[in-house]
Design a protein around this motif. Structure first.
Motif, PDB file in Angstrom:
ATOM      1  N   ARG A 277       0.832  -1.205   0.000  1.00  0.00           N
ATOM      2  CA  ARG A 277       0.000   0.000   0.000  1.00  0.00           C
ATOM      3  C   ARG A 277       0.867   1.256   0.000  1.00  0.00           C
ATOM      4  O   ARG A 277       1.923   1.280   0.613  1.00  0.00           O
ATOM      5  N   ALA A 278       0.365   2.292  -0.633  1.00  0.00           N
ATOM      6  CA  ALA A 278       0.996   3.608  -0.616  1.00  0.00           C
ATOM      7  C   ALA A 278       0.030   4.583   0.040  1.00  0.00           C
ATOM      8  O   ALA A 278      -1.190   4.379  -0.002  1.00  0.00           O
ATOM      9  N   ARG A 279       0.596   5.611   0.634  1.00  0.00           N
ATOM     10  CA  ARG A 279      -0.215   6.680   1.224  1.00  0.00           C
ATOM     11  C   ARG A 279      -1.310   6.126   2.126  1.00  0.00           C
ATOM     12  O   ARG A 279      -2.453   6.553   2.084  1.00  0.00           O
ATOM     13  N   THR A 280      -0.972   5.115   2.864  1.00  0.00           N
ATOM     14  CA  THR A 280      -1.767   4.430   3.881  1.00  0.00           C
ATOM     15  C   THR A 280      -2.910   3.595   3.317  1.00  0.00           C
ATOM     16  O   THR A 280      -3.097   2.464   3.715  1.00  0.00           O
ATOM     17  N   VAL A 281      -3.693   4.114   2.382  1.00  0.00           N
ATOM     18  CA  VAL A 281      -4.913   3.425   1.962  1.00  0.00           C
ATOM     19  C   VAL A 281      -4.946   2.973   0.510  1.00  0.00           C
ATOM     20  O   VAL A 281      -5.860   2.252   0.113  1.00  0.00           O
ATOM     21  N   VAL A 282      -3.992   3.365  -0.298  1.00  0.00           N
ATOM     22  CA  VAL A 282      -4.023   3.026  -1.723  1.00  0.00           C
ATOM     23  C   VAL A 282      -3.328   1.685  -1.950  1.00  0.00           C
ATOM     24  O   VAL A 282      -2.114   1.564  -1.771  1.00  0.00           O
ATOM     25  N   VAL A 283      -4.099   0.679  -2.332  1.00  0.00           N
ATOM     26  CA  VAL A 283      -3.527  -0.632  -2.627  1.00  0.00           C
ATOM     27  C   VAL A 283      -2.899  -0.573  -4.016  1.00  0.00           C
ATOM     28  O   VAL A 283      -3.585  -0.346  -5.011  1.00  0.00           O
ATOM     29  N   LEU A 284      -1.590  -0.770  -4.043  1.00  0.00           N
ATOM     30  CA  LEU A 284      -0.881  -0.789  -5.321  1.00  0.00           C
ATOM     31  C   LEU A 284      -0.890  -2.187  -5.924  1.00  0.00           C
ATOM     32  O   LEU A 284      -1.188  -2.362  -7.100  1.00  0.00           O
ATOM     33  N   VAL A 285      -0.531  -3.181  -5.094  1.00  0.00           N
ATOM     34  CA  VAL A 285      -0.466  -4.576  -5.547  1.00  0.00           C
ATOM     35  C   VAL A 285      -0.944  -5.459  -4.398  1.00  0.00           C
ATOM     36  O   VAL A 285      -0.555  -5.251  -3.252  1.00  0.00           O
ATOM     37  N   ARG A 286      -1.799  -6.437  -4.720  1.00  0.00           N
ATOM     38  CA  ARG A 286      -2.224  -7.415  -3.715  1.00  0.00           C
ATOM     39  C   ARG A 286      -2.293  -8.788  -4.366  1.00  0.00           C
ATOM     40  O   ARG A 286      -2.877  -8.951  -5.432  1.00  0.00           O
ATOM     41  N   LEU A 287      -1.687  -9.746  -3.707  1.00  0.00           N
ATOM     42  CA  LEU A 287      -1.745 -11.133  -4.152  1.00  0.00           C
ATOM     43  C   LEU A 287      -2.664 -11.884  -3.207  1.00  0.00           C
ATOM     44  O   LEU A 287      -2.414 -11.934  -2.002  1.00  0.00           O
ATOM     45  N   ASP A 288      -3.734 -12.451  -3.731  1.00  0.00           N
ATOM     46  CA  ASP A 288      -4.652 -13.290  -2.971  1.00  0.00           C
ATOM     47  C   ASP A 288      -4.428 -14.733  -3.408  1.00  0.00           C
ATOM     48  O   ASP A 288      -4.553 -15.044  -4.591  1.00  0.00           O
ATOM     49  N   VAL A 289      -4.088 -15.594  -2.454  1.00  0.00           N
ATOM     50  CA  VAL A 289      -3.844 -17.006  -2.754  1.00  0.00           C
ATOM     51  C   VAL A 289      -4.915 -17.846  -2.061  1.00  0.00           C
ATOM     52  O   VAL A 289      -5.105 -17.731  -0.850  1.00  0.00           O
TER      53      VAL A 289
END
Length: 144
Positions: free
Chosen positions: A64-76
């Protein structure tokens, strides 16, 4: 809100752990957040590490950037995901920021980027590489 160009710049920015732990632990029930700093020291990031308690194959890594912005998330091995265009993906997928959609858009996982999704420790290091997180600590306490 971020533009696509800003998000891509943040994803590609070299990052490092602020107070690097000796190791990262990913046991069942893990729910940890680590502070990261960008190479310019002005940008701050958060790395979330989560693992299920009943289904040990279920885990999530998130940059995450700037506390709340999800840049990349991997869900397995999580719940299936449906993109805004109706495309449905399996429970293992990769979210990458997309302007106008934030993290609501997901993609199939590239097996050349993530080579052994059944191994949370190896996958953690591959996720760090994708997100340009330098010198990630070793992973301890992984029960498979």
């Amino acid at each position: 809100m971020l533009t696509q160009a800003e998000a891509e710049q943040l994803i590609q920015m070299a990052k490092h752990f602020v107070n690097a732990p000796d190791s990262v632990s990913i046991p069942p029930g893990a729910d940890d957040t680590y502070e990261l700093s960008g190479s310019n020291e002005r940008e701050k990031f958060l790395l979330d590490v989560w693992r299920g308690t009943l289904r040990l194959t279920k885990f999530k890594f998130q940059d995450r950037a700037r506390t709340v912005v999800v840049l990349v998330r991997l869900d397995v091995d999580g719940a299936p995901h449906t993109n805004p265009d109706g495309q449905r993906l399996s429970g293992t997928h990769l979210h990458i920021f997309r302007e106008g959609f934030d993290d609501r858009w997901a993609y199939p996982v590239d097996s050349t980027l993530f080579t052994l999704l059944s191994d949370p420790g190896k996958t953690f290091h591959e996720f760090c590489a994708l997100c340009k997180i330098e010198s990630p600590p070793p992973v301890q306490g992984v029960i498979t």
